[in-house]
Design an enzyme around this catalytic site. Structure first.
Site, PDB file in Angstrom:
ATOM      1  N   TYR A   1      -1.723   3.892   5.282  1.00 24.54           N
ATOM      2  CA  TYR A   1      -2.822   3.090   4.730  1.00 24.54           C
ATOM      3  C   TYR A   1      -3.996   4.016   4.420  1.00 24.54           C
ATOM      4  CZ  TYR A   1      -6.105  -0.919   4.527  1.00 24.54           C
ATOM      5  OH  TYR A   1      -7.023  -1.855   4.150  1.00 24.54           O
TER       6      TYR A   1
ATOM      7  N   LYS B   1       0.050   2.710   1.025  1.00 26.59           N
ATOM      8  CA  LYS B   1      -0.906   1.777   0.421  1.00 26.59           C
ATOM      9  C   LYS B   1      -2.175   2.568   0.147  1.00 26.59           C
ATOM     10  CE  LYS B   1      -3.514  -2.456   1.642  1.00 26.59           C
ATOM     11  NZ  LYS B   1      -4.901  -1.955   1.507  1.00 26.59           N
TER      12      LYS B   1
END
Length: 300
Positions: free
Chosen positions: A138, A166
């Site tokens: 992330y 992500k």
């Protein structure tokens, strides 16, 4: 990683409704999740930044996953935030999430003291090995203040247990070059998805695998239409649909997407909760602006 888990398409990120003491409101969470599963989103991102994971205790995070797993009942894969200041705590959160029914974890390098690249690599290596849960890297520099380079993402992508990334979507003019640099750095076929709703359409057109969407947590069908248009090669339709949402994106940029979706969840009758303190609800005039804007849009 379960066969049904496909980290592409639309991943919808709802808020985590809780009371002033940080106790998750189970019924409100179910009301938020059911429309997402019914709409056929490709995954649900529970306890992301929009899900205010950093403001919840370990026990409440575990409860939220258990509530969501029961509500979704296998219809939609659950991607669960496991970010924590300490590596050992991230490991425990991954273990908790797996035991409660998560399909994958979402790990950001949360810190107070700025981290080095070597420290971030070690953080992911330990969590990926010991947590027992497939992990999504992330990259959220707006909240963590850590900036991943493509080379660092590439090294972490090759660690055992890291299954996707992500990333914050580049500005549209830089989407093609930015995504090409990431693609060059990671192994072939490694999924890279994007957040930052107002920039994501161009990132998808440039080859992004997934949209990790704040708006998708409330308007899944609207966001799915963009994702499906890109997948079908209908790029101009995707751009046109995105342009129609510019008033919503303007609200997100002006007031922050988190505060806007809290106001919207109330306006839509899904739940009446406030963001965790010290975050404050938006002023009445901002809420009125949000209500008027959304009335003019065709959202579902």
């Amino acid at each position: 990683m379960p066969a049904l888990l496909d980290l592409s398409g639309l991943s919808a990120f709802p808020i985590t409704p809780s009371d002033a003491d940080g106790r998750v409101d189970a019924e409100a969470l179910r009301r938020l999740l059911e429309p997402l599963a019914a709409a056929g989103v490709d995954s649900i991102g529970l306890l992301g930044s929009t899900g205010t994971y950093a403001y919840l205790s370990r026990e409440e995070r575990r409860r939220a996953v258990a509530i969501a797993a029961e509500a979704v009942a296998g219809r939609v894969p659950l991607l669960v935030g496991i970010g924590a200041l300490r590596t050992d705590e991230a490991v425990r959160l991954a273990q908790d999430a797996r035991a409660a029914g998560a399909d994958a974890g979402l790990l950001a390098p949360v810190s107070y003291t700025p981290l080095t690249e070597a420290e971030v690599e070690a953080h992911f290596a330990t969590a990926g090995e010991a947590g027992g849960l497939p992990l999504v890297l992330y990259d959220n520099p707006a909240t963590t203040h850590f900036h991943f380079t493509p080379a660092l993402i590439g090294r972490i992508a090759r660690q055992p247990g890291i299954v996707a990334a992500k990333c914050a979507a580049p500005e549209p003019a830089r989407a093609a070059a930015g995504i090409a640099a990431l693609r060059e750095a990671v192994p072939a076929g490694f999924p890279i998805g994007f957040s930052g709703d107002w920039n994501v359409t161009e990132a998808l057109i440039a080859g992004g695998a997934a949209w990790f969407s704040v708006a998708g947590g409330l308007f899944p069908r609207t966001c799915l239409a963009i994702v499906r248009a890109v997948a079908a090669g209908e790029t101009e339709r995707a751009r046109a649909l995105n342009a129609e949402l510019e008033p919503l994106w303007r609200l997100f940029r002006t007031h922050s997407s988190l505060r806007v979706v809290y106001a919207l969840a109330d306006l839509m009758g899904l739940c009446r909760v406030e963001p965790p303190r010290p975050i404050r609800p938006l002023a009445p005039e901002a809420v009125a602006e949000i209500a008027a804007t959304v009335r003019r849009l065709s959202l579902s």
